[in-house]
Design a protein around this motif. Structure first.
Motif, PDB file in Angstrom:
ATOM      1  N   GLY A 113      -2.898  -0.572  -3.660  1.00 17.13           N
ATOM      2  CA  GLY A 113      -3.751   0.225  -3.009  1.00 17.13           C
ATOM      3  C   GLY A 113      -3.234   1.154  -2.310  1.00 17.13           C
ATOM      4  O   GLY A 113      -1.983   1.482  -2.138  1.00 17.13           O
ATOM      5  N   GLU A 114      -4.183   2.287  -1.867  1.00 13.69           N
ATOM      6  CA  GLU A 114      -3.501   3.504  -1.275  1.00 13.69           C
ATOM      7  C   GLU A 114      -4.308   3.543  -0.213  1.00 13.69           C
ATOM      8  O   GLU A 114      -5.551   3.573   0.074  1.00 13.69           O
ATOM      9  CB  GLU A 114      -3.834   4.671  -2.189  1.00 13.69           C
ATOM     10  N   LEU A 115      -3.471   3.996   1.034  1.00 16.45           N
ATOM     11  CA  LEU A 115      -4.159   4.213   2.480  1.00 16.45           C
ATOM     12  C   LEU A 115      -3.860   5.668   2.772  1.00 16.45           C
ATOM     13  O   LEU A 115      -2.646   6.109   2.548  1.00 16.45           O
ATOM     14  CB  LEU A 115      -3.552   3.224   3.518  1.00 16.45           C
ATOM     15  N   SER A 116      -4.925   6.247   3.554  1.00 13.91           N
ATOM     16  CA  SER A 116      -4.841   7.449   4.102  1.00 13.91           C
ATOM     17  C   SER A 116      -5.153   7.172   5.436  1.00 13.91           C
ATOM     18  O   SER A 116      -6.048   6.577   5.705  1.00 13.91           O
ATOM     19  CB  SER A 116      -5.838   8.597   3.228  1.00 13.91           C
ATOM     20  N   PHE A 143       0.858  -1.467   0.030  1.00 15.85           N
ATOM     21  CA  PHE A 143       0.022  -0.177  -0.020  1.00 15.85           C
ATOM     22  C   PHE A 143       0.884   1.223  -0.100  1.00 15.85           C
ATOM     23  O   PHE A 143       1.700   1.310   0.764  1.00 15.85           O
ATOM     24  CB  PHE A 143      -0.840   0.108   1.281  1.00 15.85           C
ATOM     25  N   GLY A 158      -5.805   8.155  -0.482  1.00 18.89           N
ATOM     26  CA  GLY A 158      -6.295   6.802  -0.329  1.00 18.89           C
ATOM     27  C   GLY A 158      -7.469   6.608   0.381  1.00 18.89           C
ATOM     28  O   GLY A 158      -8.370   7.357   0.906  1.00 18.89           O
ATOM     29  N   ARG A 159      -7.941   5.127   0.530  1.00 19.65           N
ATOM     30  CA  ARG A 159      -8.931   4.672   1.446  1.00 19.65           C
ATOM     31  C   ARG A 159      -8.647   5.230   2.854  1.00 19.65           C
ATOM     32  O   ARG A 159      -7.515   4.877   3.370  1.00 19.65           O
ATOM     33  CB  ARG A 159      -9.178   3.030   1.257  1.00 19.65           C
ATOM     34  N   ARG A 160      -9.534   5.836   3.577  1.00 22.78           N
ATOM     35  CA  ARG A 160      -9.349   6.035   4.915  1.00 22.78           C
ATOM     36  C   ARG A 160      -9.171   5.009   5.708  1.00 22.78           C
ATOM     37  O   ARG A 160     -10.122   3.742   5.858  1.00 22.78           O
ATOM     38  CB  ARG A 160     -10.509   6.852   5.375  1.00 22.78           C
ATOM     39  N   GLY A 168      -1.033   7.787   1.508  1.00 28.94           N
ATOM     40  CA  GLY A 168      -1.406   9.147   0.529  1.00 28.94           C
ATOM     41  C   GLY A 168      -2.603   9.667   0.851  1.00 28.94           C
ATOM     42  O   GLY A 168      -3.606   8.867   1.314  1.00 28.94           O
ATOM     43  N   VAL A 184       1.358   4.486  -8.556  1.00 28.89           N
ATOM     44  CA  VAL A 184       0.133   4.201  -8.251  1.00 28.89           C
ATOM     45  C   VAL A 184      -0.441   3.238  -9.058  1.00 28.89           C
ATOM     46  O   VAL A 184      -1.123   2.367  -8.680  1.00 28.89           O
ATOM     47  CB  VAL A 184      -0.529   5.527  -7.965  1.00 28.89           C
TER      48      VAL A 184
END
Ligand code: SAH
Length: 258
Positions: free
Chosen positions: A126-129, A81, A87-89, A84, A120
């Motif tokens: 995937g991206e995580l925030s 992941f 991304g998904r919270r 950023g 990306v």
């Protein structure tokens, strides 16, 4: 459980993960945490990892070359992941999901204006925030994710019950806690907690958790469909004013639309 972190500041990650709960879990072999330096695969004498943005504008962008090379060399455990703000919270439900993923997972930390979009699109899974604000880099966010997940890995927290009954585990905040002294500067501990009647204590705790969630995070109560009739009764029994923020028990609007 293996967790790997890729960063241009490995020291930031190593320092934090060497201490306390996680440090102990690592030395006991419960957690296999690996940190990789994104500069390790750079070829130039300055070991540069960033460049100016195409199209102009402020700041620098982490270039795809060193990131792809570092990931291809380290072969970190997937899913990988990117941290950023887009991304998904990240939340407790996802922490539980990641803690129960058999092989573990990896985290890639951005810096500056962020990372080249091809990372990306073609490298990460995937991206995580961690929330709606902007950090200077992904390291603090990675530490948040590692800590939230690691404490759910069996054996990491001494008393496992403390990760079963806690905030967000059933869609509510936890009740307030008290320890000695029973009277501190004239502020007493609620009498019920000292009565020794465990049924009464459990009911008070449930009521206090509901009341606190209604007051601080009504969105959490609404998300679980409001309060049940028993919960409304429980709150009333403990002297809390009951006004459901929505869901099952909301009264219809009094006025008709024109
Ligand atoms: N210019 C970007 C922000 C870059 S901040 C934008 O406006 O969206 C630099 C790095 O910090 C990011 O690449 C990311 O890895 C990290 N970061 C910043 N805020 C974050 C957040 N809320 N959650 C997770 N990572 C974050």
């Amino acid at each position: 459980m293996r967790i790997e972190v890729l960063t241009i500041f490995p020291g930031l990650i190593e320092g934090y993960l060497a201490e306390s709960l996680i440090g102990k879990a690592r030395s006991r072999g419960l957690l296999d945490l690996r940190v990789h330096d994104l500069r390790s695969a750079t070829a130039d004498p300055h070991r540069s990892v960033d460049d100016t943005p195409f199209g102009g504008g402020a700041g620098m962008v982490l270039a795809p070359g060193p990131i792809f090379a570092a990931v291809e060399a380290a072969q970190p455990v997937r899913p990988l992941f990117l941290l950023g703000p887009g991304g998904r919270r990240f939340d407790q439900a996802q922490a539980r999901e990641l803690a129960s993923a058999p092989g573990g997972f990896s985290l890639l930390c951005g810096r500056y204006e962020g990372v080249d979009q091809r990372v990306v699109d073609h490298l990460v899974d995937g991206e995580l925030s961690i929330g709606d604000y902007v950090l200077a880099g992904g390291e603090a966010a990675a530490l948040v994710v590692v800590e939230a997940v690691a404490r759910l890995v069996p054996g990491v927290v001494g008393n496992e019950a403390s990760t079963v009954h806690e905030s967000f585990s059933d869609g509510l905040l936890e009740e307030p806690h008290y320890t000695r002294p029973a009277d501190f500067r004239g502020w007493p501990v609620p009498e019920v907690l000292r009565c020794g009647d465990h049924g009464r204590i459990a009911r008070w705790r449930r009521a206090a958790a509901l009341a606190r969630t209604l007051r601080s995070r009504p969105d959490l109560v609404a998300a679980r469909g409001g309060l049940t009739d028993q919960e409304v009764q429980l709150l009333a029994d403990h002297g809390y004013p009951v006004a459901s923020p929505g869901g099952a028990h909301e009264e219809p609007e009094a006025h008709e639309p024109h």
